[in-house]
Design an enzyme around this catalytic site. Structure first.
Site, PDB file in Angstrom:
ATOM      1  N   TRP A 102       0.824  -1.213   0.000  1.00 24.20           N
ATOM      2  CA  TRP A 102       0.000   0.000   0.000  1.00 24.20           C
ATOM      3  C   TRP A 102       0.848   1.248   0.000  1.00 24.20           C
ATOM      4  O   TRP A 102       0.514   2.232  -0.660  1.00 24.20           O
ATOM      5  CB  TRP A 102      -1.014  -0.028   1.142  1.00 24.20           C
ATOM      6  N   ASP A 174      -1.817   6.362   6.939  1.00 25.12           N
ATOM      7  CA  ASP A 174      -2.841   5.486   6.375  1.00 25.12           C
ATOM      8  C   ASP A 174      -3.137   4.438   7.441  1.00 25.12           C
ATOM      9  O   ASP A 174      -2.332   3.548   7.710  1.00 25.12           O
ATOM     10  CB  ASP A 174      -2.305   4.827   5.092  1.00 25.12           C
ATOM     11  N   LYS A 198     -12.977  -2.020   6.900  1.00 27.01           N
ATOM     12  CA  LYS A 198     -12.362  -2.977   7.823  1.00 27.01           C
ATOM     13  C   LYS A 198     -12.940  -2.739   9.225  1.00 27.01           C
ATOM     14  O   LYS A 198     -13.899  -3.407   9.611  1.00 27.01           O
ATOM     15  CB  LYS A 198     -10.846  -2.863   7.767  1.00 27.01           C
TER      16      LYS A 198
HETATM   17  C1  LIG Z   1      -3.501  -0.045   4.364  1.00 30.15           C
HETATM   18  C2  LIG Z   1      -4.373   0.140   3.162  1.00 30.15           C
HETATM   19  N1  LIG Z   1      -4.295   1.268   2.437  1.00 30.15           N
HETATM   20  C3  LIG Z   1      -5.050   1.478   1.340  1.00 30.15           C
HETATM   21  C4  LIG Z   1      -5.939   0.534   0.900  1.00 30.15           C
HETATM   22  C5  LIG Z   1      -6.752   0.799  -0.333  1.00 30.15           C
HETATM   23  O1  LIG Z   1      -8.070   1.013   0.038  1.00 30.15           O
HETATM   24  P1  LIG Z   1      -9.234   1.224  -1.001  1.00 30.15           P
HETATM   25  O2  LIG Z   1      -9.483  -0.087  -1.658  1.00 30.15           O
HETATM   26  O3  LIG Z   1     -10.372   1.673  -0.142  1.00 30.15           O
HETATM   27  O4  LIG Z   1      -8.821   2.268  -1.973  1.00 30.15           O
HETATM   28  C6  LIG Z   1      -6.079  -0.664   1.621  1.00 30.15           C
HETATM   29  C7  LIG Z   1      -7.044  -1.691   1.164  1.00 30.15           C
HETATM   30  O5  LIG Z   1      -7.098  -2.785   1.629  1.00 30.15           O
HETATM   31  C8  LIG Z   1      -5.275  -0.863   2.777  1.00 30.15           C
HETATM   32  O6  LIG Z   1      -5.367  -2.002   3.478  1.00 30.15           O
HETATM   33 MG   LIG Z   2       0.267  -3.602   2.905  1.00 29.86          MG
END
Ligand SMILES: Cc1ncc(COP(=O)(O)O)c(C=O)c1O
Ligand SMILES: [Mg+2]
Ligand SMILES: Cc1ncc(COP(=O)(O)O)c(C=O)c1O
Ligand SMILES: [Mg+2]
Ligand SMILES: [Mg+2]
Ligand SMILES: [Mg+2]
Lengths: 362, 362
Positions: A102, A174, A198
């Site tokens: 991520w 994040d 989540k």
């Molecule tokens: C830590 C983290 N950041 C970002 C995201 C991306 O999220 P989204 O699918 O809502 O764009 C996720 C998705 O699982 C995540 O776990």
């Molecule tokens: Mg990750």
């Protein structure tokens, strides 16, 4: 009505009580004769919902008064763009800790708009630990420092909050996969964002907690819906927000408050994770490759001793009612996500099942 | 369980059968033991849902094969930015028809990114008619022509589809408040967008129908989540989509198909609107100030003979179970939104109530 053990990494399991309440009032919210999905975001009924969510967020996380709570669409992925577009100053320079898949996406996106410096990375070890960093490494002209506090895919978490800069450089976090799961001092951060699917509710909503002085500094050509100021000024009602997702978050937060808030859920999360990791560590068949000090409480990747046995495990687990245990394709193996809504009993049942599997196939 | 007559302009009433189905399977979707809200967007169950929605959209609207159907967050308001960011060519020039409050916002947003020419406007008459325009007025270098086919707030609609350019200039249409309500020839448009919270389902989802050649032409610095190509390439699963909103759209489209699709719903919508307008036109107490030829089938603003009686009407109507009849603050008076989900009976009941009110207060 059948329910299974659901270990999905997100969209993830919801507390059963929350689903039951949503079901009960789905055709007539609080006996008004309309579903919560059918009413205007400007109606008095919905305004009470969104205000209640903000109030509960503030209460549960003890958010200081100089922070705004914003309700945004687009997922955490849209935050990968909104953060730089809103927080960059003229020199457009930011620092990122690179801790997983991520952060990789966050870095790639921010790099479109400015100059990104990776101050620490665990990529060379497949992100099996959380890379440590030191504040003095930060360029003093950097506009912000970005970290991913829980790495959903790789199963690591950030714990060294004392490493966070205290010198005015805002920290952006994040927290998509660990918000509300453990104690948090919001004042250490300039901006926190989290997709709701989540620990906060369902997909379609992203919550942003932002210090007021960081709002209102975009360029004139920033798209209106990507400007935090749009949401801050209009109490997140500039346009139609994802009303049902916001309602579901209200139910989840009421549930969390009821059971004792962060102190209680943190205790439970630590207990659940400990049981699971203890088993992995004593088992000679199952294991975790994540550095102990950095292990996530929410997402636990693990493996058996071979790919074939991993596949067999996933298959039989599903037959036995243990769902979504397949690991992310980039990591392989298995992953058990133990978010707030996961009951202790489910973890105990999973561990019991794993013991049986080990006895049979080891 | 009490249900009222709900005339909200959006988020709007849903078919009762849709709500009942959602309620029935809220705790266990198709008996899988998990709610549709709790499963991964990458699971086989959800993939079938999103594919089914696309299939139903294609079938109901007879969408040609060279168009993509995209599922996006952010509301129609985000499209006000995405359209210019994706469709501008080097000269960054577009033409807009200015027909109401929503086109005003679309124009203001596009003007941030390029040169906007208003080719027709009804602003000087408070948008009480749909401004006519002629193709030969269009600058041949304009990148697209934008129209709002139904003006939710002012109650007008675009009917002169023969006026649309056939010379290769793509037509972009905001159909947020009239998509799926009447016959539509998708091939006349380059791009159609609509927020789901009126005729398509619930808030949190925007559907975009786009001709393939218009995808993939943004600048390198376009935010990933604002690039149609991101959605087109990943079947709208680049990140977590608003899964529950997409599911609700599936239920709404199944319902629409079952009842006979566009031909049948168009007939019903014309009938419902005719009953209402006929009453307004024969009544000397209630009236519509919208030009007859341009009257919306979906949103019908109307007034009594005074502000005081408007307020009284809204108040008593609500007591009698007729909800959300208050007009938009920019127009005043009342507004009845008669979207696809509004049964004929509800319109008949409303008209009967209005007659009574007139007898008493005229
Ligand atoms: C830590 C983290 N950041 C970002 C995201 C991306 O999220 P989204 O699918 O809502 O764009 C996720 C998705 O699982 C995540 O776990
Ligand atoms: Mg990750
Ligand atoms: C025609 C039209 N366009 C755009 C919008 C804005 O939609 P959203 O609130 O989803 O951004 C609306 C909302 O009612 C609308 O009716
Ligand atoms: Mg072991
Ligand atoms: Mg309008
Ligand atoms: Mg009249």
């Amino acid at each position: 009505m059948k329910r299974v053990f659901n270990f999905s990494a997100g969209p993830a399991q919801l507390p059963l009580d929350v689903l039951i309440r949503a079901q009960e009032e789905l055709l007539s919210y609080q006996n008004i004769g309309m579903s919560i999905m059918e009413i205007s975001h400007r109606s008095i009924h919905f305004k009470k919902v969104i205000e209640r969510v903000e109030e509960l967020m503030r209460e549960l996380l003890q958010i200081p008064d100089n922070y705004k709570v914003l309700f945004i669409q687009g997922g955490a992925s849209l935050q990968f763009s909104m953060v730089p577009l809103n927080l960059f100053k003229e020199n457009k320079h930011a620092s990122y800790v690179h801790s997983g898949s991520w952060s990789k996406k966050a870095i790639a996106e921010a790099s479109k708009f400015g100059d990104i410096h990776i101050i620490a990375s665990s990529e060379e070890q497949q992100f099996t630990y959380f890379p440590s960093f030191q504040v003095h490494q930060l360029n003093e002209n950097t506009n912000y420092l970005h970290i991913t506090t829980n790495n959903t895919i790789e199963g690591t978490r950030f714990t060294c909050t004392e490493e966070l800069p205290k010198n005015g450089i805002p920290v952006v976090a994040d927290m998509s996969s660990n918000i509300l799961s453990e104690e948090l001092d919001v004042s250490q951060y300039g901006l926190i964002y989290a997709g709701a699917q989540k620990n906060l509710g369902i997909a379609g909503l992203t919550i942003v907690i932002i210090r007021e002085d960081l709002v209102g500094n975009t360029g004139v050509d920033c798209p209106t819906m990507l400007n935090y100021e749009t949401y801050a000024k209009a109490e997140s009602l500039y346009n139609t927000p994802p009303t049902f997702s916001i309602y579901m978050t209200m139910l989840v937060l009421e549930w969390l408050k009821e059971l004792g808030g962060i102190p209680e859920i943190a205790k439970r999360n630590i207990e659940k994770a400990k049981i699971f990791y203890d088993f992995l560590d004593t088992s000679s068949f199952f294991s975790s490759n994540v550095k102990k000090a950095d292990r996530s409480l929410m997402n636990i990747p693990f493996t058996t001793v071979s790919k074939e046995l991993n596949s067999l495990f996933i298959q039989i687990a599903e037959q036995e009612g243990f769902y979504a245990l397949k690991g992310h394709r980039s990591v392989g193996g298995m992953r058990a996500s133990l978010y707030n809504a996961m009951p202790l009993d489910a973890v105990l049942e999973l561990v019991a099942f794993m013991k049986q599997f080990e006895e049979k196939y080891a």
